[in-house]
Design a protein around this motif. Structure first.
Motif, PDB file in Angstrom:
ATOM      1  N   GLN A 413       0.825  -1.212   0.000  1.00 60.79           N
ATOM      2  CA  GLN A 413       0.000   0.000   0.000  1.00 60.79           C
ATOM      3  C   GLN A 413       0.861   1.266   0.000  1.00 60.79           C
ATOM      4  O   GLN A 413       0.553   2.245  -0.694  1.00 60.79           O
ATOM      5  CB  GLN A 413      -0.938  -0.003   1.225  1.00 60.79           C
ATOM      6  CG  GLN A 413      -2.069  -1.015   1.145  1.00 60.79           C
ATOM      7  CD  GLN A 413      -2.985  -0.744  -0.024  1.00 60.79           C
ATOM      8  OE1 GLN A 413      -3.087  -1.562  -0.944  1.00 60.79           O
ATOM      9  NE2 GLN A 413      -3.640   0.384  -0.012  1.00 60.79           N
ATOM     10  N   ARG A 414       1.907   1.240   0.776  1.00 60.70           N
ATOM     11  CA  ARG A 414       2.805   2.414   0.803  1.00 60.70           C
ATOM     12  C   ARG A 414       3.459   2.638  -0.569  1.00 60.70           C
ATOM     13  O   ARG A 414       3.601   3.762  -1.023  1.00 60.70           O
ATOM     14  CB  ARG A 414       3.901   2.219   1.859  1.00 60.70           C
ATOM     15  CG  ARG A 414       3.383   2.224   3.289  1.00 60.70           C
ATOM     16  CD  ARG A 414       2.706   3.534   3.618  1.00 60.70           C
ATOM     17  NE  ARG A 414       3.621   4.674   3.441  1.00 60.70           N
ATOM     18  CZ  ARG A 414       3.263   5.932   3.436  1.00 60.70           C
ATOM     19  NH1 ARG A 414       1.956   6.242   3.513  1.00 60.70           N
ATOM     20  NH2 ARG A 414       4.156   6.891   3.314  1.00 60.70           N
ATOM     21  N   LYS A 416       2.154   1.846  -3.489  1.00 53.48           N
ATOM     22  CA  LYS A 416       1.133   2.378  -4.378  1.00 53.48           C
ATOM     23  C   LYS A 416       0.913   3.854  -4.115  1.00 53.48           C
ATOM     24  O   LYS A 416       0.763   4.663  -5.062  1.00 53.48           O
ATOM     25  CB  LYS A 416      -0.170   1.608  -4.211  1.00 53.48           C
ATOM     26  CG  LYS A 416      -0.150   0.219  -4.847  1.00 53.48           C
ATOM     27  CD  LYS A 416      -1.432  -0.536  -4.548  1.00 53.48           C
ATOM     28  CE  LYS A 416      -2.613   0.182  -5.170  1.00 53.48           C
ATOM     29  NZ  LYS A 416      -3.870  -0.568  -4.980  1.00 53.48           N
ATOM     30  N   SER A 417       0.871   4.264  -2.844  1.00 55.58           N
ATOM     31  CA  SER A 417       0.655   5.679  -2.512  1.00 55.58           C
ATOM     32  C   SER A 417       1.816   6.558  -3.010  1.00 55.58           C
ATOM     33  O   SER A 417       1.603   7.670  -3.508  1.00 55.58           O
ATOM     34  CB  SER A 417       0.449   5.859  -1.012  1.00 55.58           C
ATOM     35  OG  SER A 417       1.636   5.508  -0.290  1.00 55.58           O
ATOM     36  N   HIS A 420       1.393   6.965  -6.845  1.00 51.86           N
ATOM     37  CA  HIS A 420       0.336   7.953  -7.169  1.00 51.86           C
ATOM     38  C   HIS A 420       0.828   9.367  -6.922  1.00 51.86           C
ATOM     39  O   HIS A 420       0.500  10.304  -7.659  1.00 51.86           O
ATOM     40  CB  HIS A 420      -0.924   7.650  -6.364  1.00 51.86           C
ATOM     41  CG  HIS A 420      -1.654   6.420  -6.842  1.00 51.86           C
ATOM     42  ND1 HIS A 420      -1.996   6.209  -8.149  1.00 51.86           N
ATOM     43  CD2 HIS A 420      -2.108   5.325  -6.152  1.00 51.86           C
ATOM     44  CE1 HIS A 420      -2.614   5.053  -8.276  1.00 51.86           C
ATOM     45  NE2 HIS A 420      -2.690   4.480  -7.065  1.00 51.86           N
TER      46      HIS A 420
END
Length: 423
Positions: A413-414, A416-417, A420
């Motif tokens: 998740q980190r 992916k953030s 983005h």
């Protein structure tokens, strides 16, 4: 009601139409003209020298008065100055007919001109008499074997000249033109004299460009050979692009130096030649049997020199254009080389980027296990005191799977953030 006001150039431009005319309206007359080449750095000295003449002399030299039997005129032009003296006080006696009016105004009469700035470039004496000379008389003062003779101004006068310097009783020498007045009227004598003087002056001034053109031709031959070698080296790639560029820039600088050095003389030569042609047309010549006309004589000798000047000018422009084309080709080659280098660099960067991504994925996997290991040890410290060792071991297996899964989810998740955020 307001009265109309004159434009500040109205009178000046009106007087300009009469400024160059000679104040000579009758014959017989003897005229002597000098051309002095005066450099720009001596113009102020020339003005000071004119102004230093006796009171009233400066004005007398700047403009001769109409009706005077003797007069002198000084005129300043772009790169030269002219001095002119005329004598209308001539009697048609035996001596005048013998000498045909020549040597009446000599350099000795202008000995004070030795103080004038500049150098003598041309001198001519013109005699206008209402007398038809015999061939033997003309031969004494003009070489008829190489002379021109023609009727001018629609037959109002006949001229003879051999275009040679005659130094008898004159240390500097002067060209000679004999004019037979066959019926000159009104201002025709003035216009004819002015035209003959200007033809001679402009003709010789035009020839100043000929030695410059010949020297330029010699340099151009060497420069064109160097450019050919340079182009051959570029085509065969026998020299580096840096070496070719350095040689090309050196040759281009030499060409520009030559252009700056000869451009004024080339332009002046062309202008003087055109003025000569215009004045020759205004003579309105008619052929005399056995002689060349003045236009034929001058064009036969002047045109080859002018063609040489034009050829040198064209070749100088041509080599400048060719250097420009070679420069364009060299720039195109250098540009293509840079593009190829950039493409290679981009490919290598792409390979390194893919490798870096693989290493990043490997590090990411290892980091999941490392984080899971540390979290498990922390949880183990909590579980061991609370549970029986056998029960604790039963809890460890699912706990490890849970911790690894949570660690992987958190890191994913980190990642992916961060992706983005960069986008």
């Amino acid at each position: 009601m307001m009265s109309p006001s004159d434009h500040n150039l109205r009178r000046t431009l009106s007087d300009l139409m009469h400024e160059r005319s000679l104040p000579i309206y009758k014959t017989p007359v003897a005229v002597r003209s000098w051309v002095y080449l005066v450099p720009d750095d001596q113009r102020e000295a020339e003005t000071a020298w004119i102004d230093s003449l006796e009171p009233g002399e400066a004005d007398r030299w700047r403009l001769a008065r109409i009706g005077e039997t003797h007069g002198s005129i000084w005129e300043r032009h772009g790169e030269f100055s002219t001095w002119l003296r005329f004598d209308n006080d001539i009697s048609m006696d035996a001596a005048t007919k013998t000498e045909l009016g020549f040597c009446r105004i000599r350099t000795a009469d202008f000995d004070w001109l030795e103080g004038a700035p500049g150098e003598v470039f041309r001198s001519v004496e013109i005699s206008v008499l209402p007398y038809e000379p015999k061939e033997a008389q003309l031969q004494k003062v003009i070489d008829l074997t190489q002379a021109v003779c023609c009727d001018v101004f629609d037959g109002a006068a006949r001229i003879w000249s051999d275009f040679r310097m005659h130094a008898k009783e004159d240390k500097l020498g002067a060209g000679r033109i004999y004019v037979q007045d066959k019926g000159l009227e009104n201002d025709e004598a003035s216009r004819l004299l002015q035209t003959l003087i200007e033809i001679g002056h402009y003709r010789k001034l035009a020839l100043l460009g000929f030695p410059v053109a010949r020297n330029l031709m010699g340099w151009l031959k060497d420069a064109e050979a160097r450019l050919a070698v340079l182009t051959s080296d570029m085509a065969s790639q026998s020299a580096s692009q840096e070496q070719i560029l350095e040689r090309l820039m050196a040759l281009s600088a030499e060409v520009e130096q030559r252009v700056n050095a000869v451009r004024f003389r080339q332009g002046a030569t062309d202008a003087y030649a055109r003025l000569t042609e215009d004045r020759l047309v205004s003579l309105r010549e008619t052929r005399v049997a056995g002689f060349s006309t003045m236009q034929e004589f001058i064009e036969r000798r002047l045109q080859p020199a002018m063609r040489t000047c034009e050829a040198a000018s064209r070749r100088l422009d041509d080599i400048s254009t060719r250097i420009g084309r070679v420069s364009d080709l060299l720039r195109a080659r250098i540009s293509i080389s840079l593009e190829v280098q950039n493409q290679g660099l981009l490919r290598s960067m792409n390979v390194r980027s893919k490798l870096q991504m693989k290493l990043s994925a490997l590090v990411e996997g290892l980091s999941v296990f490392a984080v899971s290991y540390y979290i498990f040890n922390l949880v183990k410290y909590i579980i061991d005191p609370l549970f029986d060792p056998h029960l604790a071991h039963l809890i460890y297996a699912p706990l490890i799977l849970l911790i690894v899964g949570l660690a992987w989810w958190f890191i994913h998740q980190r990642k992916k953030s961060i992706g983005h955020a960069d986008a």
